[in-house]
Design a protein around this motif. Structure first.
Motif, PDB file in Angstrom:
ATOM      1  N   GLN A 167       0.810  -1.220   0.000  1.00 11.81           N
ATOM      2  CA  GLN A 167       0.000   0.000   0.000  1.00 11.81           C
ATOM      3  C   GLN A 167       0.841   1.267   0.000  1.00 11.81           C
ATOM      4  O   GLN A 167       0.282   2.364   0.057  1.00 11.81           O
ATOM      5  CB  GLN A 167      -0.925   0.010   1.223  1.00 11.81           C
ATOM      6  CG  GLN A 167      -1.827  -1.203   1.334  1.00 11.81           C
ATOM      7  CD  GLN A 167      -2.721  -1.367   0.124  1.00 11.81           C
ATOM      8  OE1 GLN A 167      -3.292  -0.401  -0.374  1.00 11.81           O
ATOM      9  NE2 GLN A 167      -2.848  -2.589  -0.362  1.00 11.81           N
ATOM     10  N   LEU A 168       2.154   1.155  -0.069  1.00 12.64           N
ATOM     11  CA  LEU A 168       3.025   2.317   0.068  1.00 12.64           C
ATOM     12  C   LEU A 168       3.804   2.589  -1.211  1.00 12.64           C
ATOM     13  O   LEU A 168       4.065   1.678  -2.011  1.00 12.64           O
ATOM     14  CB  LEU A 168       3.996   2.116   1.242  1.00 12.64           C
ATOM     15  CG  LEU A 168       3.348   1.947   2.618  1.00 12.64           C
ATOM     16  CD1 LEU A 168       4.415   1.722   3.678  1.00 12.64           C
ATOM     17  CD2 LEU A 168       2.482   3.155   2.973  1.00 12.64           C
ATOM     18  N   TYR A 169       4.208   3.863  -1.367  1.00  9.76           N
ATOM     19  CA  TYR A 169       4.861   4.332  -2.579  1.00  9.76           C
ATOM     20  C   TYR A 169       6.263   4.851  -2.272  1.00  9.76           C
ATOM     21  O   TYR A 169       6.561   5.313  -1.174  1.00  9.76           O
ATOM     22  CB  TYR A 169       4.064   5.490  -3.201  1.00  9.76           C
ATOM     23  CG  TYR A 169       2.681   5.123  -3.668  1.00  9.76           C
ATOM     24  CD1 TYR A 169       2.411   4.855  -5.008  1.00  9.76           C
ATOM     25  CD2 TYR A 169       1.626   5.050  -2.757  1.00  9.76           C
ATOM     26  CE1 TYR A 169       1.139   4.528  -5.434  1.00  9.76           C
ATOM     27  CE2 TYR A 169       0.350   4.721  -3.175  1.00  9.76           C
ATOM     28  CZ  TYR A 169       0.110   4.464  -4.511  1.00  9.76           C
ATOM     29  OH  TYR A 169      -1.153   4.128  -4.924  1.00  9.76           O
TER      30      TYR A 169
ATOM     31  N   PHE B  92       5.502   6.260   1.414  1.00  5.82           N
ATOM     32  CA  PHE B  92       4.474   7.289   1.271  1.00  5.82           C
ATOM     33  C   PHE B  92       3.104   6.663   1.027  1.00  5.82           C
ATOM     34  O   PHE B  92       2.983   5.632   0.364  1.00  5.82           O
ATOM     35  CB  PHE B  92       4.821   8.224   0.116  1.00  5.82           C
ATOM     36  CG  PHE B  92       6.178   8.870   0.264  1.00  5.82           C
ATOM     37  CD1 PHE B  92       6.394   9.831   1.229  1.00  5.82           C
ATOM     38  CD2 PHE B  92       7.231   8.492  -0.556  1.00  5.82           C
ATOM     39  CE1 PHE B  92       7.640  10.426   1.369  1.00  5.82           C
ATOM     40  CE2 PHE B  92       8.476   9.069  -0.420  1.00  5.82           C
ATOM     41  CZ  PHE B  92       8.689  10.032   0.556  1.00  5.82           C
ATOM     42  N   THR B  93       2.075   7.305   1.550  1.00  9.25           N
ATOM     43  CA  THR B  93       0.707   6.826   1.304  1.00  9.25           C
ATOM     44  C   THR B  93       0.149   7.349  -0.010  1.00  9.25           C
ATOM     45  O   THR B  93      -0.843   6.812  -0.514  1.00  9.25           O
ATOM     46  CB  THR B  93      -0.219   7.237   2.458  1.00  9.25           C
ATOM     47  OG1 THR B  93      -0.060   8.638   2.723  1.00  9.25           O
ATOM     48  CG2 THR B  93       0.122   6.457   3.723  1.00  9.25           C
TER      49      THR B  93
ATOM     50  N   THR C  88       4.753  15.275  -5.610  1.00  8.46           N
ATOM     51  CA  THR C  88       3.969  15.509  -4.398  1.00  8.46           C
ATOM     52  C   THR C  88       3.700  14.183  -3.707  1.00  8.46           C
ATOM     53  O   THR C  88       3.268  13.218  -4.345  1.00  8.46           O
ATOM     54  CB  THR C  88       2.643  16.199  -4.735  1.00  8.46           C
ATOM     55  OG1 THR C  88       2.914  17.418  -5.438  1.00  8.46           O
ATOM     56  CG2 THR C  88       1.864  16.530  -3.475  1.00  8.46           C
ATOM     57  N   VAL C  89       3.952  14.145  -2.391  1.00  9.89           N
ATOM     58  CA  VAL C  89       3.787  12.920  -1.607  1.00  9.89           C
ATOM     59  C   VAL C  89       2.975  13.217  -0.359  1.00  9.89           C
ATOM     60  O   VAL C  89       2.804  14.371   0.039  1.00  9.89           O
ATOM     61  CB  VAL C  89       5.154  12.323  -1.202  1.00  9.89           C
ATOM     62  CG1 VAL C  89       5.942  11.908  -2.433  1.00  9.89           C
ATOM     63  CG2 VAL C  89       5.960  13.310  -0.351  1.00  9.89           C
ATOM     64  N   GLU C  90       2.493  12.142   0.248  1.00  6.43           N
ATOM     65  CA  GLU C  90       1.819  12.249   1.537  1.00  6.43           C
ATOM     66  C   GLU C  90       2.464  11.249   2.490  1.00  6.43           C
ATOM     67  O   GLU C  90       2.646  10.069   2.157  1.00  6.43           O
ATOM     68  CB  GLU C  90       0.334  11.953   1.412  1.00  6.43           C
ATOM     69  CG  GLU C  90      -0.443  12.093   2.724  1.00  6.43           C
ATOM     70  CD  GLU C  90      -1.911  11.766   2.567  1.00  6.43           C
ATOM     71  OE1 GLU C  90      -2.283  10.608   2.884  1.00  6.43           O
ATOM     72  OE2 GLU C  90      -2.668  12.645   2.126  1.00  6.43           O
ATOM     73  N   LEU C  91       2.836  11.724   3.683  1.00  2.00           N
ATOM     74  CA  LEU C  91       3.463  10.887   4.692  1.00  2.00           C
ATOM     75  C   LEU C  91       2.978  11.340   6.062  1.00  2.00           C
ATOM     76  O   LEU C  91       3.064  12.532   6.399  1.00  2.00           O
ATOM     77  CB  LEU C  91       4.993  11.002   4.612  1.00  2.00           C
ATOM     78  CG  LEU C  91       5.794  10.197   5.634  1.00  2.00           C
ATOM     79  CD1 LEU C  91       5.580   8.695   5.419  1.00  2.00           C
ATOM     80  CD2 LEU C  91       7.283  10.531   5.538  1.00  2.00           C
TER      81      LEU C  91
ATOM     82  N   TYR D 224       3.511  17.213   0.940  1.00  2.00           N
ATOM     83  CA  TYR D 224       4.585  18.139   0.583  1.00  2.00           C
ATOM     84  C   TYR D 224       5.239  17.672  -0.709  1.00  2.00           C
ATOM     85  O   TYR D 224       4.939  16.577  -1.230  1.00  2.00           O
ATOM     86  CB  TYR D 224       5.618  18.257   1.715  1.00  2.00           C
ATOM     87  CG  TYR D 224       6.214  16.940   2.185  1.00  2.00           C
ATOM     88  CD1 TYR D 224       7.360  16.406   1.601  1.00  2.00           C
ATOM     89  CD2 TYR D 224       5.628  16.234   3.229  1.00  2.00           C
ATOM     90  CE1 TYR D 224       7.905  15.213   2.031  1.00  2.00           C
ATOM     91  CE2 TYR D 224       6.163  15.036   3.674  1.00  2.00           C
ATOM     92  CZ  TYR D 224       7.306  14.530   3.078  1.00  2.00           C
ATOM     93  OH  TYR D 224       7.844  13.343   3.509  1.00  2.00           O
ATOM     94  N   ASP D 225       6.158  18.505  -1.231  1.00  2.00           N
ATOM     95  CA  ASP D 225       6.837  18.223  -2.493  1.00  2.00           C
ATOM     96  C   ASP D 225       8.256  17.747  -2.249  1.00  2.00           C
ATOM     97  O   ASP D 225       8.913  18.132  -1.269  1.00  2.00           O
ATOM     98  CB  ASP D 225       6.875  19.477  -3.369  1.00  2.00           C
ATOM     99  CG  ASP D 225       5.520  19.828  -3.959  1.00  2.00           C
ATOM    100  OD1 ASP D 225       4.593  19.007  -3.824  1.00  2.00           O
ATOM    101  OD2 ASP D 225       5.391  20.915  -4.542  1.00  2.00           O
ATOM    102  N   LEU D 226       8.740  16.913  -3.186  1.00  3.02           N
ATOM    103  CA  LEU D 226      10.124  16.452  -3.203  1.00  3.02           C
ATOM    104  C   LEU D 226      10.809  16.930  -4.465  1.00  3.02           C
ATOM    105  O   LEU D 226      10.162  17.118  -5.505  1.00  3.02           O
ATOM    106  CB  LEU D 226      10.190  14.922  -3.171  1.00  3.02           C
ATOM    107  CG  LEU D 226       9.527  14.179  -2.011  1.00  3.02           C
ATOM    108  CD1 LEU D 226       9.670  12.680  -2.224  1.00  3.02           C
ATOM    109  CD2 LEU D 226      10.136  14.594  -0.690  1.00  3.02           C
ATOM    110  N   ASP D 227      12.152  17.077  -4.412  1.00  4.60           N
ATOM    111  CA  ASP D 227      12.904  17.279  -5.643  1.00  4.60           C
ATOM    112  C   ASP D 227      13.328  15.926  -6.199  1.00  4.60           C
ATOM    113  O   ASP D 227      13.022  14.871  -5.617  1.00  4.60           O
ATOM    114  CB  ASP D 227      14.096  18.219  -5.428  1.00  4.60           C
ATOM    115  CG  ASP D 227      15.153  17.640  -4.484  1.00  4.60           C
ATOM    116  OD1 ASP D 227      15.146  16.416  -4.234  1.00  4.60           O
ATOM    117  OD2 ASP D 227      16.005  18.425  -4.016  1.00  4.60           O
TER     118      ASP D 227
END
Length: 267
Positions: free
Chosen positions: A78-80, A95-96, A107-110, A115-118
């Motif tokens: 279930q995770l990314y 990440f969910t 863009t991720v959710e944790l 928030y955003d990642l580079d």
């Protein structure tokens, strides 16, 4: 479980245009990206194949996304997380939610935070740059008569009579035209390429407006760069092309990807 995909917010458009949503800035035709690696599904597992459909990265994932700038999201359980073009992890699979990269940001959710990642997997604190606005037509101007619209090309003497309810300009010298509820396609001479028989035609900025999605009777397909059908409407769902690949869902619920030649990369 279906992946949850963040979509970039649409750019603000100037009210002067009826058709800015499909406009490509620039004078030349858009370059259609050819993917180096395409997400490839065999059975319930996903890896990545080259354009010849030869498996390059092994079938390790429960779902996989397209490479954008040599970064792709993958799902395990279930995770990314994100990997690079050699299959090496850029982030943990933690990440969910995780999006495709767009303009150098994913863009991720944790733990309930979004928030955003580079592209190195570092958290970004600065806001993204605004999307570029489109405020002019590249090929000509709309004309109006008796509540209908036509088109006058800047180059040459070609004109489209004012018989349509809506006209949208495309990236590659095409015009999308609507009469009543139905859409068709004209070329850069104002001549019909596809008849007025489609329920919707949608182009995306993510790939220079290349290979628009077409809808007909609840099924989806794609246009080729010359305005003819690349893939006739047959899918239950079809997403815009991203870096040379597009995610589709068949009527029986199977998901996979197409390349810009319309070839399926799933079994």
């Amino acid at each position: 479980m279906r992946r949850l995909l963040f979509l970039p917010a649409p750019a603000k458009r100037t009210p002067r245009l009826l058709l800015a949503g499909l406009l490509l800035l620039g004078l030349g035709a858009a370059q259609i990206t050819t993917a180096r690696l395409v997400p490839f599904r065999r059975g319930s597992k996903w890896g990545y194949a080259d354009p010849s459909r030869r498996l390059v990265l092994p079938l390790l994932y429960d779902e996989a996304g397209p490479f954008v700038g040599e970064v792709a999201w993958v799902r395990v359980g279930q995770l990314y997380g994100y990997i690079d073009g050699a299959g090496n992890p850029i982030t943990p699979v933690q990440f969910t939610k995780a999006s495709n990269f767009h303009r150098g940001r994913g863009t991720v959710e944790l733990n309930g935070q979004t928030y955003d990642l580079d592209t190195s997997g570092n958290r970004l604190t600065t806001p993204p740059d605004p999307e570029p606005e489109s405020d002019f037509l590249t090929q000509g101007d709309l004309t109006h008569k008796d509540g209908k619209v036509g088109f006058r090309f800047t180059v040459g003497a070609a004109q489209v009579p004012a018989i349509y309810d809506e006209i949208r300009e495309n990236y590659n010298g095409l015009l999308f035209v609507r009469q009543g509820p139905k859409w068709g396609v004209l070329n850069d001479k104002g001549k019909p390429v596809l008849p007025l028989e489609f329920d919707a035609i949608q182009a995306s900025e993510a790939n220079g407006f290349a290979l628009p999605v077409v809808e007909q009777q609840g099924r989806f397909g794609y246009l080729a760069d010359d305005g003819h059908l690349l893939v006739a409407p047959k899918y239950q769902a079809a997403e815009p092309f991203v870096e040379g690949v597009a995610r589709v869902t068949t009527p029986d619920g199977r998901s996979g990807y197409l390349d810009t030649r319309g070839r399926e990369f799933f079994e």
